[in-house]
Design a protein around this motif. Structure first.
Motif, mmCIF file in Angstrom:
data_model
loop_
_atom_site.group_PDB
_atom_site.id
_atom_site.type_symbol
_atom_site.label_atom_id
_atom_site.label_comp_id
_atom_site.label_asym_id
_atom_site.label_seq_id
_atom_site.Cartn_x
_atom_site.Cartn_y
_atom_site.Cartn_z
ATOM 1 N N UNK A 224 108.521 -33.323 73.608
ATOM 2 C CA UNK A 224 107.318 -33.965 74.142
ATOM 3 C C UNK A 224 106.045 -33.257 73.720
ATOM 4 N N UNK A 225 106.119 -31.940 73.709
ATOM 5 C CA UNK A 225 104.903 -31.185 73.393
ATOM 6 C C UNK A 225 104.476 -31.419 71.948
ATOM 7 N N UNK A 226 105.448 -31.449 71.051
ATOM 8 C CA UNK A 226 105.101 -31.663 69.640
ATOM 9 C C UNK A 226 104.538 -33.070 69.443
ATOM 10 N N UNK A 227 105.149 -34.047 70.126
ATOM 11 C CA UNK A 227 104.647 -35.420 70.024
ATOM 12 C C UNK A 227 103.250 -35.530 70.633
ATOM 13 N N UNK A 228 103.052 -34.827 71.737
ATOM 14 C CA UNK A 228 101.745 -34.815 72.385
ATOM 15 C C UNK A 228 100.687 -34.240 71.434
ATOM 16 N N UNK A 229 101.060 -33.169 70.732
ATOM 17 C CA UNK A 229 100.113 -32.577 69.783
ATOM 18 C C UNK A 229 99.737 -33.583 68.700
ATOM 19 N N UNK A 230 100.757 -34.295 68.233
ATOM 20 C CA UNK A 230 100.496 -35.329 67.240
ATOM 21 C C UNK A 230 99.542 -36.381 67.785
ATOM 22 N N UNK A 231 99.758 -36.779 69.038
ATOM 23 C CA UNK A 231 98.874 -37.768 69.671
ATOM 24 C C UNK A 231 97.441 -37.254 69.743
ATOM 25 N N UNK A 232 97.279 -36.023 70.199
ATOM 26 C CA UNK A 232 95.929 -35.467 70.354
ATOM 27 C C UNK A 232 95.207 -35.431 69.003
ATOM 28 N N UNK A 233 95.900 -35.007 67.970
ATOM 29 C CA UNK A 233 95.251 -34.890 66.662
ATOM 30 C C UNK A 233 94.982 -36.281 66.075
ATOM 31 N N UNK A 234 95.906 -37.223 66.324
ATOM 32 C CA UNK A 234 95.752 -38.556 65.724
ATOM 33 C C UNK A 234 94.725 -39.385 66.481
ATOM 34 N N UNK A 235 94.798 -39.316 67.825
ATOM 35 C CA UNK A 235 94.013 -40.265 68.618
ATOM 36 C C UNK A 235 92.797 -39.640 69.308
ATOM 37 N N UNK A 236 92.788 -38.347 69.509
ATOM 38 C CA UNK A 236 91.746 -37.769 70.362
ATOM 39 C C UNK A 236 90.800 -36.793 69.647
ATOM 40 N N UNK A 237 91.083 -36.513 68.402
ATOM 41 C CA UNK A 237 90.229 -35.547 67.688
ATOM 42 C C UNK A 237 88.988 -36.248 67.171
ATOM 43 N N UNK A 238 87.838 -35.742 67.594
ATOM 44 C CA UNK A 238 86.574 -36.308 67.154
ATOM 45 C C UNK A 238 85.841 -35.224 66.377
ATOM 46 N N UNK A 239 85.409 -35.555 65.174
ATOM 47 C CA UNK A 239 84.715 -34.550 64.364
ATOM 48 C C UNK A 239 83.238 -34.919 64.283
ATOM 49 N N UNK A 240 82.384 -34.005 64.695
ATOM 50 C CA UNK A 240 80.940 -34.201 64.548
ATOM 51 C C UNK A 240 80.542 -33.509 63.239
ATOM 52 N N UNK A 241 80.554 -34.335 62.191
ATOM 53 C CA UNK A 241 80.527 -33.798 60.833
ATOM 54 C C UNK A 241 79.316 -32.931 60.538
ATOM 55 N N UNK A 242 78.151 -33.441 60.919
ATOM 56 C CA UNK A 242 76.921 -32.727 60.572
ATOM 57 C C UNK A 242 76.899 -31.327 61.197
ATOM 58 N N UNK A 243 77.490 -31.248 62.388
ATOM 59 C CA UNK A 243 77.460 -29.972 63.117
ATOM 60 C C UNK A 243 78.659 -29.086 62.785
ATOM 61 N N UNK A 245 81.571 -29.501 63.996
ATOM 62 C CA UNK A 245 82.170 -29.298 65.310
ATOM 63 C C UNK A 245 83.297 -30.309 65.512
ATOM 64 N N UNK A 246 84.398 -29.854 66.086
ATOM 65 C CA UNK A 246 85.482 -30.749 66.485
ATOM 66 C C UNK A 246 85.569 -30.743 68.004
ATOM 67 N N UNK A 247 85.823 -31.919 68.593
ATOM 68 C CA UNK A 247 85.950 -31.962 70.044
ATOM 69 C C UNK A 247 87.154 -32.816 70.422
ATOM 70 N N UNK A 248 87.897 -32.354 71.410
ATOM 71 C CA UNK A 248 89.028 -33.122 71.949
ATOM 72 C C UNK A 248 88.916 -33.139 73.469
ATOM 73 N N UNK A 249 89.334 -34.246 74.075
ATOM 74 C CA UNK A 249 89.349 -34.332 75.538
ATOM 75 C C UNK A 249 90.756 -34.709 75.996
ATOM 76 N N UNK A 250 91.106 -34.259 77.181
ATOM 77 C CA UNK A 250 92.441 -34.557 77.727
ATOM 78 C C UNK A 250 92.325 -34.843 79.223
ATOM 79 N N UNK A 278 84.958 -26.357 59.300
ATOM 80 C CA UNK A 278 84.713 -26.394 60.753
ATOM 81 C C UNK A 278 84.201 -25.037 61.247
ATOM 82 N N UNK A 279 83.227 -25.103 62.156
ATOM 83 C CA UNK A 279 82.691 -23.850 62.702
ATOM 84 C C UNK A 279 82.999 -23.678 64.181
ATOM 85 N N UNK A 280 83.232 -24.811 64.857
ATOM 86 C CA UNK A 280 83.432 -24.719 66.301
ATOM 87 C C UNK A 280 84.389 -25.818 66.746
#
Ligand code: 5GP
Ligand code: MN
Length: 352
Positions: A224-243, A245-250, A278-280
């Motif tokens: 479950x944990x590995x699948x969850x990680x896949x979900x977070x990276x696939x569906x929840x990772x938001x990259x603020x390119x100019x900055x 910065x990467x942000x994820x919420x759970x 990425x810097x942050x």
């Protein structure tokens, strides 16, 4: 070899305080991590071997399953939800040794119990800005990798010299190594000082199996944990390119959906830094026990994640690994993160 960490006065005070004590309580911060569990278990074992005291470890709340294998972890007392049994243990102590936290408030309500109990305290820590006046002996070294590194040096400098004999039991050395390893991302940050590798060579001579320690900590995923990680990276990772910065919420609803346990989010915040440039990385997650949003920040090079955590998230930490919390909704937390990134844009944008 290394320059000594302690003055002669500090060594004398260490012996005086630990030698006189009959009931020692060792504490760690809320949300105990590998360094907290490593330093407290190693120190408890050492004190049991070298003093006459009864030694107990008390932590504010539960710690993740991937730390439960650590030698001595099964004897740790958890304050939250066991207040009535554990408070008397703290109140009986004639010495309290705070490990891996420099402020009593990092223990929440357990910190209040400790504050109100008038007994000598020792602080062993590596966080910035410790509360100097809460302990008789403050051994606080933010320049070191981990509290386990601080502890190891304290024990080496204060202990009797046994020639070439191992000074730590294999269990103690295992705990110490685990703490150093987890606080440095397996020696990928905060670990450029040569001394840390001199210390590791001592731990290896004490019989640790460092490859096994690595697997015990990092290769313990459930499917479950590995699948969850896949979900977070696939569906929840938001990259603020100019900055950069990467942000994820759970949310807790997502935790339930994937059936993930306490500790299963560990390490996730580091992953977005694998993206080139990425810097942050910012990770916002609903707390499982309290109506607040836990914040984790990870940065590279000179970006001061701890300053951002202090200025925007009521927290702190180290330059490249910091955290805090927001007592509000996830939407509010994301808004605050946006403001924080805006404020630090000069450091984050290109050439910053
Ligand atoms: P994590 O993201 O793993 O929860 O925390 C990373 C580091 O940030 C911790 O080792 C600790 O130094 C710091 N940190 C996390 N949460 C807090 C907090 O609420 N207050 C302070 N002062 N530091 C924190
Ligand atoms: Mn630490």
């Amino acid at each position: 070899m290394m320059n000594p960490l302690l003055s002669q006065e500090q060594i004398a005070l260490w012996h005086e305080l630990t030698g006189a004590a009959r009931n020692i309580v060792i504490t760690a911060h809320r949300g105990p991590d590998g360094d907290a569990i490593g330093s407290t278990t190693a120190l408890a074992s050492w004190l049991q071997r070298h003093t006459k005291a009864d030694v107990r470890i008390v932590v504010p709340n539960i710690f993740p399953d991937f730390l439960k294998w650590m030698p001595g972890a099964a004897d740790i007392l958890v304050y939250e939800h066991h207040e009535d049994e554990v408070r008397p243990v703290v109140e009986q102590a004639d010495l309290i040794i705070m490990c891996d936290h420099g402020e009593l408030r990092r223990m929440w309500t357990l910190g209040d119990v400790v504050r109100e109990h008038p007994t000598p305290r020792i602080m062993l820590d590596h966080h910035l800005d410790p509360e100097h006046d809460i302990a008789q002996l403050v051994i606080s070294h933010p320049e070191l990798s981990s509290t386990c590194e601080v502890l190891m040096r304290v024990l080496l400098e204060s202990g009797e010299k046994n020639g070439s004999e191992p000074v730590f039991t294999t269990s103690e050395a295992t705990s110490i190594y685990a703490g150093m390893m987890t606080d440095t991302g397996a020696f990928t940050y905060a670990s450029n000082r040569p001394e840390i590798f001199e210390l590791i060579s001592i731990l290896l001579r004490c019989g640790i199996d460092k490859d096994r320690i690595y697997r015990n900590i990092f290769f313990t995923y459930s499917p479950n944990r590995l699948k969850f990680q896949g979900y977070m990276l696939y569906a929840k990772l938001d990259i603020w390119k100019k900055a950069h910065v990467a942000i994820m919420t759970l949310t807790n609803a997502e935790r339930r959906r994937f059936g993930i346990l306490n500790g299963d989010t560990e390490g996730l915040v580091n992953m977005p830094l694998q993206v080139l440039g990425m810097k942050l990385s910012i990770f916002l997650r609903e707390d499982t026990e309290h109506p607040c949003i836990r914040v984790s920040l990870r940065s590279v090079d000179d970006f001061p994640a701890n300053e951002m955590a202090a200025a925007f998230f009521g927290g702190g930490g180290h330059k490249n690994a910091a955290g805090g919390e927001i007592w509000g909704t996830m939407d509010e937390a994301v808004e605050i993160a946006k403001k924080a990134v805006q404020k630090y844009m000069p450091l984050l944008k290109d050439n910053g």
